[in-house]
Scaffold this motif. Structure first.
Motif, PDB file in Angstrom:
ATOM      1  N   UNK A  14       0.832  -1.202   0.000  1.00 19.33           N
ATOM      2  CA  UNK A  14       0.000   0.000   0.000  1.00 19.33           C
ATOM      3  C   UNK A  14       0.865   1.249   0.000  1.00 19.33           C
ATOM      4  N   UNK A  15       0.220   2.384  -0.322  1.00 13.07           N
ATOM      5  CA  UNK A  15       0.832   3.698  -0.177  1.00 13.07           C
ATOM      6  C   UNK A  15       0.267   4.353   1.085  1.00 13.07           C
ATOM      7  N   UNK A  16       0.925   5.381   1.622  1.00 13.48           N
ATOM      8  CA  UNK A  16       0.414   6.045   2.832  1.00 13.48           C
ATOM      9  C   UNK A  16      -1.042   6.487   2.707  1.00 13.48           C
ATOM     10  N   UNK A  17      -1.453   6.958   1.537  1.00 16.55           N
ATOM     11  CA  UNK A  17      -2.822   7.453   1.357  1.00 16.55           C
ATOM     12  C   UNK A  17      -3.855   6.341   1.470  1.00 16.55           C
ATOM     13  N   UNK A  18      -3.430   5.086   1.324  1.00 16.42           N
ATOM     14  CA  UNK A  18      -4.359   3.958   1.360  1.00 16.42           C
ATOM     15  C   UNK A  18      -4.670   3.483   2.776  1.00 16.42           C
ATOM     16  N   UNK A  19      -3.927   3.971   3.769  1.00 14.81           N
ATOM     17  CA  UNK A  19      -4.079   3.500   5.144  1.00 14.81           C
ATOM     18  C   UNK A  19      -5.067   4.385   5.886  1.00 14.81           C
ATOM     19  N   UNK A  20      -6.135   3.782   6.357  1.00 20.45           N
ATOM     20  CA  UNK A  20      -7.181   4.530   7.057  1.00 20.45           C
ATOM     21  C   UNK A  20      -7.114   4.301   8.565  1.00 20.45           C
ATOM     22  N   UNK A  21      -5.911   4.256   9.090  1.00 20.95           N
ATOM     23  CA  UNK A  21      -5.694   4.103  10.523  1.00 20.95           C
ATOM     24  C   UNK A  21      -4.693   5.161  10.970  1.00 20.95           C
ATOM     25  N   UNK A  22      -4.665   5.435  12.270  1.00 21.51           N
ATOM     26  CA  UNK A  22      -3.621   6.283  12.832  1.00 21.51           C
ATOM     27  C   UNK A  22      -2.889   5.498  13.911  1.00 21.51           C
ATOM     28  N   UNK A  23      -1.646   5.859  14.119  1.00 18.02           N
ATOM     29  CA  UNK A  23      -0.771   5.134  15.030  1.00 18.02           C
ATOM     30  C   UNK A  23      -0.075   6.122  15.965  1.00 18.02           C
TER      31      UNK A  23
ATOM     32  N   UNK B  23       9.232  12.254   0.467  1.00 17.84           N
ATOM     33  CA  UNK B  23       8.608  13.022   1.552  1.00 17.84           C
ATOM     34  C   UNK B  23       7.815  14.209   0.992  1.00 17.84           C
ATOM     35  N   UNK B  24       8.376  14.876  -0.009  1.00 14.09           N
ATOM     36  CA  UNK B  24       7.691  16.030  -0.601  1.00 14.09           C
ATOM     37  C   UNK B  24       6.414  15.607  -1.327  1.00 14.09           C
ATOM     38  N   UNK B  25       6.386  14.372  -1.810  1.00 11.17           N
ATOM     39  CA  UNK B  25       5.209  13.890  -2.538  1.00 11.17           C
ATOM     40  C   UNK B  25       4.100  13.415  -1.605  1.00 11.17           C
ATOM     41  N   UNK B  26       4.466  12.866  -0.438  1.00 15.32           N
ATOM     42  CA  UNK B  26       3.443  12.194   0.382  1.00 15.32           C
ATOM     43  C   UNK B  26       3.361  12.727   1.821  1.00 15.32           C
ATOM     44  N   UNK B  27       4.027  13.829   2.136  1.00 16.13           N
ATOM     45  CA  UNK B  27       4.046  14.309   3.515  1.00 16.13           C
ATOM     46  C   UNK B  27       2.643  14.557   4.068  1.00 16.13           C
ATOM     47  N   UNK B  28       1.766  15.063   3.236  1.00 14.78           N
ATOM     48  CA  UNK B  28       0.390  15.307   3.668  1.00 14.78           C
ATOM     49  C   UNK B  28      -0.242  14.027   4.193  1.00 14.78           C
ATOM     50  N   UNK B  29       0.012  12.923   3.513  1.00 15.13           N
ATOM     51  CA  UNK B  29      -0.541  11.636   3.932  1.00 15.13           C
ATOM     52  C   UNK B  29       0.202  11.064   5.133  1.00 15.13           C
ATOM     53  N   UNK B  30       1.508  11.281   5.188  1.00 17.18           N
ATOM     54  CA  UNK B  30       2.299  10.753   6.299  1.00 17.18           C
ATOM     55  C   UNK B  30       1.879  11.365   7.631  1.00 17.18           C
ATOM     56  N   UNK B  31       1.660  12.661   7.632  1.00 18.23           N
ATOM     57  CA  UNK B  31       1.312  13.361   8.873  1.00 18.23           C
ATOM     58  C   UNK B  31       0.015  12.825   9.460  1.00 18.23           C
ATOM     59  N   UNK B  32      -0.876  12.322   8.616  1.00 19.80           N
ATOM     60  CA  UNK B  32      -2.155  11.790   9.088  1.00 19.80           C
ATOM     61  C   UNK B  32      -2.014  10.406   9.736  1.00 19.80           C
ATOM     62  N   UNK B  33      -0.855   9.770   9.531  1.00 20.17           N
ATOM     63  CA  UNK B  33      -0.698   8.397   9.993  1.00 20.17           C
ATOM     64  C   UNK B  33      -0.291   8.267  11.454  1.00 20.17           C
ATOM     65  N   UNK B  34       0.234   9.334  12.061  1.00 18.81           N
ATOM     66  CA  UNK B  34       0.709   9.201  13.445  1.00 18.81           C
ATOM     67  C   UNK B  34       0.180  10.335  14.308  1.00 18.81           C
ATOM     68  N   UNK B  35       0.076  10.029  15.603  1.00 13.79           N
ATOM     69  CA  UNK B  35      -0.491  10.982  16.552  1.00 13.79           C
ATOM     70  C   UNK B  35       0.537  11.559  17.525  1.00 13.79           C
ATOM     71  N   UNK B  36       1.642  10.850  17.730  1.00 17.35           N
ATOM     72  CA  UNK B  36       2.576  11.286  18.767  1.00 17.35           C
ATOM     73  C   UNK B  36       3.976  11.588  18.227  1.00 17.35           C
ATOM     74  N   UNK B  37       4.607  10.618  17.594  1.00 17.95           N
ATOM     75  CA  UNK B  37       6.023  10.794  17.239  1.00 17.95           C
ATOM     76  C   UNK B  37       6.335  10.052  15.943  1.00 17.95           C
ATOM     77  N   UNK B  38       7.326  10.581  15.211  1.00 14.66           N
ATOM     78  CA  UNK B  38       7.746   9.936  13.963  1.00 14.66           C
ATOM     79  C   UNK B  38       9.243  10.050  13.780  1.00 14.66           C
ATOM     80  N   UNK B  39       9.780   9.091  13.051  1.00 18.59           N
ATOM     81  CA  UNK B  39      11.181   9.096  12.640  1.00 18.59           C
ATOM     82  C   UNK B  39      11.205   9.230  11.127  1.00 18.59           C
ATOM     83  N   UNK B  40      11.866  10.284  10.654  1.00 18.74           N
ATOM     84  CA  UNK B  40      11.956  10.553   9.212  1.00 18.74           C
ATOM     85  C   UNK B  40      13.409  10.442   8.803  1.00 18.74           C
TER      86      UNK B  40
END
Length: 244
Positions: free
Chosen positions: A166-175, A187-204
């Motif tokens: 899947x791509x980030x936009x296909x995931x309808x869950x948050x973590x 990152x420049x292409x999908x950052x909008x979708x990535x930010x929706x995937x997590x609620x607390x912390x991320x490693x980029x």
């Protein structure tokens, strides 16, 4: 940690009588015909040391390193081994970006969180998250070969992962936590979708050289994110960010 070591010299009879009276262990340094040289870690009343020196005490974690013996590897129990078949998917632990992500997971992931691994490759980071106590790990990649290898490596390590092509936009869950080891342009292409995937912390990770780092930091200003830590290794950069 450093301690003072007090070194004494006593005649043999006096030394053995001292041992009976002292009732604690000593470090024997030299035993001659007439006298004994020994060390303790506190000054002794009524005795004059021949030398006082500082020593560094090596903890078990410092002293016990993995030992490779032919096809066997001896590991201390506090290490978490990850078994990875050397297939075609990215992520054997040799690349600086993978190493930085593993370090970030060790230092910044909280046991009990849920997590997603975007661009999972071999699954090494997903497996690490499970070993660190994630209650749920979803791994995604657009490469079908990577998905198959991630599933195989999860089985090899006896951990349960949800692995999807899947791509980030296909995931309808948050973590709670996300790790994304990608090329910077992605990152420049999908950052909008990535930010929706997590609620607390991320490693980029996957950011190369300072020019890409500057562009990445500029991109992050458009989102409710705060850079918590920056890690670098051999020209590569990894950012740990918190949601605000």
């Amino acid at each position: 940690m450093n301690y003072k070591e007090y070194i004494y010299r006593l005649g043999k009879e006096d030394f053995y009588q001292f041992l009976l009276d002292y009732g604690k262990g000593v470090r024997l340094l030299e035993e001659g015909k007439e006298d004994v040289v020994f060390a303790v870690y506190e000054p002794l009343q009524g005795f004059e040391p021949v030398e006082v020196r500082e020593i560094k005490v090596i903890t078990p974690k410092e002293g016990f390193k993995p030992i490779a013996l032919g096809e066997f590897v001896v590991l201390p129990p506090w290490l978490k081994p990850i078994f990875i078949n050397p297939g075609s998917a990215f992520g054997t632990g040799l690349h600086p970006t993978t190493q930085m992500c593993l370090k970030a997971i060790e230092d910044f992931f909280v046991e009990g969180w849920s997590a997603i691994d975007v661009g999972c490759g071999s699954g090494i980071l997903s497996i690490a998250l499970k070993l660190k106590g994630a209650n749920k790990v979803v791994a995604i990649d657009i490469d079908p070969q990577a998905v198959q290898e991630c599933k195989a490596n999860a089985k090899l390590n006896h951990v349960e992962l949800e692995v999807y092509q899947e791509q980030p936009k296909d995931i309808n869950q948050t973590f709670d936590f996300m790790v994304a080891n990608l090329e910077t342009h992605i990152f420049f292409e999908v950052m909008e979708d990535l930010v929706k995937l997590f609620e607390k912390r991320a490693v980029l990770s996957g950011i190369y050289k300072k020019d890409e780092l500057r562009e990445m930091l500029k991109l992050l200003r458009n989102y409710p994110l705060k850079v918590k830590r920056r890690i670098s290794k051999k020209g590569w950069f990894c950012l740990i960010v918190d949601k605000i």
